[in-house]
Design an enzyme around this catalytic site. Structure first.
Site, mmCIF file in Angstrom:
data_model
loop_
_atom_site.group_PDB
_atom_site.id
_atom_site.type_symbol
_atom_site.label_atom_id
_atom_site.label_comp_id
_atom_site.label_asym_id
_atom_site.label_seq_id
_atom_site.Cartn_x
_atom_site.Cartn_y
_atom_site.Cartn_z
ATOM 1 N N SER A 123 0.833 -1.203 0.000
ATOM 2 C CA SER A 123 0.000 0.000 0.000
ATOM 3 C C SER A 123 0.866 1.251 0.000
ATOM 4 O O SER A 123 0.345 2.350 -0.091
ATOM 5 C CB SER A 123 -0.913 -0.002 1.225
ATOM 6 N N HIS A 144 -2.484 -2.849 -5.911
ATOM 7 C CA HIS A 144 -2.920 -2.555 -4.545
ATOM 8 C C HIS A 144 -4.443 -2.536 -4.412
ATOM 9 O O HIS A 144 -5.117 -1.672 -4.973
ATOM 10 C CB HIS A 144 -2.328 -1.191 -4.116
ATOM 11 N N GLU A 156 -5.074 0.107 -7.320
ATOM 12 C CA GLU A 156 -4.016 0.983 -7.828
ATOM 13 C C GLU A 156 -2.966 0.099 -8.506
ATOM 14 O O GLU A 156 -2.401 -0.786 -7.869
ATOM 15 C CB GLU A 156 -3.360 1.752 -6.681
ATOM 16 N N ASN A 195 -3.245 6.202 -0.153
ATOM 17 C CA ASN A 195 -2.574 6.306 1.158
ATOM 18 C C ASN A 195 -1.835 7.613 1.339
ATOM 19 O O ASN A 195 -1.616 8.062 2.457
ATOM 20 C CB ASN A 195 -1.607 5.138 1.353
#
Ligand SMILES: C/C=C/C(=O)SCCNC(=O)CCNC(=O)[C@H](O)C(C)(C)COP(=O)(O)OP(=O)(O)OC[C@H]1O[C@@H](n2cnc3c(N)ncnc32)[C@H](O)[C@@H]1OP(=O)(O)O
Length: 656
Positions: A123, A144, A156, A195
């Site tokens: 992540s 991800h 992602e 993130n």
């Protein structure tokens, strides 16, 4: 390797993410090897998948046969060789420690087939750095998923410096085959997109508590009811796991410096073993079912807290845009699909005002370097620009919660919040009024069509999360009036309005449909005035318009039972004019609107007015009807209508 060649997927790590990814892959029809280092870990992951699949079956999201078949496709294993030697694609989902992952890759490399691709569910860690121990880094890519994978839409996809384009294409296709929406991230920067925004946001929330500025409850009330983030922020931190958050922030801090200094509260919780929901304690306490010790109350919103949270999100968005990691639109989409934000951080920041958010950061910069405004934010704020300044592409109005398209002479308005079932916010109500005005001012437009974006929802009604924030009674009254005025603008509009109901149509969504003149619904659409489920009432005209449409007795039944009805029943009640196959609803509703757009505009306008006046009193209605009849005798339209009738051709009404 192309997607067509992928039959077997190995998922390494059976924890929170790994078991969820394995479940999604199996549901998509892949054979799955689920691997962890100990028998008990694999067994626990397998049990979680079994529980999740039966929940999906209970909720009719999959059939029992599909759930059973998916479970059968998953083979729990401990030996690495057994897991990866037959795999066409490997998804690594082991703990977020660079060295742990690298050791796994070294082991995988001993057994992996020559054509197989290897992906990482990291992540935050750099894909390029991870790929340095891999023999074929060109076949390695970031993939991800978000928690829980079975629900969250986004993946992602981040290529490292050595990743081949073909590998990226296959990973994108694999994500799509798993029913997800992949987003290719342009630059391999730690934290990617989601993130990079979420971790600093949660960090700021923790700092607010740490510095004694606000209580956890105030921070979460502000995030949930002020900004509209469904899970709050500290609650979200507990959900993600404070250890995971601390690791991500630690890594961002290491890579990017003091702007990401982790709040000491996180380390304190981690040291105490309070990792959040999974250990029963974090910022909140949790019972065995995972229920938090206290509810987030809607009356603890703090404006200063809201500004700080928004300012941090705006800054991170600007950093990502400035570094070409993603565009504001991509960032917004990523946060909505990956973190369940109702609106993206760019849109939220634009709404709050970039200049004032910049000022908030600049004022605080002396306290801590993490507030240093990003260059891209300084530039935009200085130039008075927003993240979404490119609205000029649409010629007049700029809308974010709905879109307008002119098709022939029909102004097609689409409620555009599909990630939240096109729920209605204050902003959407404002935009609806603007949209109706825009279309009324356009001489080319002669009918309006109203639909909802995405699959399966016209509108799930008022966004109740936002409404709960309006605990103040005066505000509540204003909100009801706002909705009443917005829907009245549609009803009072001189053109015919058609609603195409393609799916869920509840509460305020049904009240909106009631403000249209005609309703075409999909066979599988569900409708209901469900406000009583929430202790509310249909406050956007529903108590008045519904009895007008279907009679008092039926309307009372619909509102008091708060039941959910199928489209056929609503057609027998007289609410729905036509029921069509689900796939055809927009096309059919557009046809109806197109036909109406060819009708006589003045006669249509007066007909609507006479019907409305008749709701006040029969006399008033008849009076309008008589005057309108008289006026129409003097129009060019009647001449055209009669000529067309006598000449046996279609009339061309000009509205004169
Ligand atoms: C004056 C007016 C008052 C009112 O309108 S009161 C509200 C009346 N509305 C309702 O009763 C509908 C409530 N919603 C539902 O029953 C279900 O949802 C649906 C049947 C519409 C869809 O169910 P499913 O397909 O299982 O999706 P999902 O996961 O429940 O919803 C997707 C996301 O949409 C959010 N959402 C749906 N309806 C609302 C709502 N009315 N207000 C706020 N959010 C809503 C959810 O929470 C979730 O969001 P996340 O993905 O973040 O978990």
């Amino acid at each position: 390797m192309d997607l067509e060649e992928v039959e077997t997927v190995a998922v390494l790590g059976a924890g929170t993410m790994g078991h969820g990814i394995a479940e999604v892959a199996a549901l998509a029809g892949f054979d799955v090897a689920l691997r962890d280092i100990k028998e008990e870990f694999v067994r626990a992951g397998h049990e979680r998948i079994e529980a999740s699949l039966s929940e999906l079956a209970e909720r009719d999201e999959v059939t029992t046969d599909e759930a059973d078949a998916a479970l059968d496709r998953i083979e729990p294993v401990v030996e690495m060789e057994a897991a990866v030697s037959d795999a066409d694609a490997v998804i690594e989902s082991v703990p977020e420690k660079r060295d742990v992952k690298r050791n796994v890759y070294r082991e995988v490399g001993q057994y992996l087939g020559e054509e197989a691709i290897l992906t990482t569910n990291t992540s935050a860690l750099s894909v390029t750095e991870l790929s340095e121990v891999i023999e074929r880094p060109e076949d390695f890519c970031g993939m991800h998923f978000f928690n829980p994978p079975v629900r969250m839409q986004l993946v992602e996809v981040t290529p490292g410096a050595y990743t081949h384009d073909g590998t990226v294409e296959t990973v994108m296709a694999l994500a799509r085959a798993m029913g997800k929406t992949p987003m290719r991230i342009s630059r391999d920067e730690p934290g990617f997109v989601v993130n990079r925004v979420v971790a600093p946001l949660l960090n700021e929330a923790a700092w607010l508590v740490h510095d004694g500025v606000a209580s956890a409850e105030e921070v979460d009330a502000t995030a949930r009811y002020g900004i509209g983030l469904p899970s709050g922020v500290l609650r979200l931190a507990d959900d993600i796991g404070l250890d995971v958050l601390a690791d991500v922030l630690g890594y961002l801090h290491e890579e990017f410096g003091p702007a990401y200094e982790p709040c000491p509260l996180l380390a304190e919780h981690v040291e105490a073993g309070d990792l959040g929901e999974k250990t029963g304690a974090g910022f909140y306490g949790y019972d065995e079912e995972g229920r938090p010790s206290s509810e987030i109350s809607s009356d603890a919103i703090r404006e200063d807290v809201e500004r700080r949270l928004l300012a941090v999100m705006a800054n991170e968005t600007a950093k990502l845009v400035g570094a070409d990691v993603a565009s504001p639109t991509e960032i917004d989409e990523a946060l909505m699909l990956g973190a369940g934000f109702p609106e993206g951080p760019g849109t939220l920041a634009d709404r709050a005002g970039l200049t004032s958010l910049y000022e908030t950061l600049a004022e605080r910069q002396a306290d801590a370097p993490r507030y240093a405004p990003a260059e891209a934010l300084v530039e935009r704020a200085g130039a008075g620009e927003n993240f979404h300044n490119d609205f000029s592409e649409t010629d007049s109005e700029s809308f974010s919660d709905l879109s307008i398209e002119i098709v022939d002479r029909v102004g097609h308005v689409t409620l555009d919040r599909p990630h939240r079932r096109n729920t209605i916010t204050r902003d959407l109500l404002d935009e609806l009024v603007e949209a109706v005005e825009t279309l009324e001012d356009d001489p080319e437009v002669r009918a309006i069509l109203l639909t909802g974006a995405g699959e399966g929802a016209f509108s799930a009604g008022a966004d109740v999360q936002r409404i709960a924030g309006d605990a103040d009674a005066i505000d509540g009254v204003e909100l009801a009036r706002k909705g009443q005025r917005a829907f009245a603008s549609l009803e009072k509009c001189d053109m015919p309005v058609v609603a195409g109901i393609g799916g869920d149509c509840f509460g305020g969504g049904m009240e909106l449909a009631a403000a249209a003149d005609l309703r075409v619904a999909a066979h599988d659409a569900e409708l209901g005035q469900t406000e009583h489920e929430f202790g509310l009432l249909p406050g956007w005209g529903g108590t008045q318009r519904l009895p007008d449409l279907i009679g008092e007795s039926r309307a009372t039944e619909v509102i008091l039972t708060a039941a959910r009805y199928d489209a056929e029943t609503m057609a027998t009640y007289g609410f729905v004019n036509e029921v069509v196959d689900g796939d055809d609803v927009t096309e059919r509703a557009l046809d109806v609107a197109r036909d109406l757009s060819a009708g006589p505009p003045i006669a249509q306008r007066y007909t609507k007015r006479a019907i409305r006046a008749g709701r006040q009193s029969r006399e008033a209605g008849l009076e309008v009807e008589a005057h309108a009849f008289g006026q129409l005798l003097n129009t060019e339209d009647i001449v055209e209508g009669v000529a067309a009738y006598l000449g046996d051709h279609e009339p061309t009404f000009e509205g004169k």
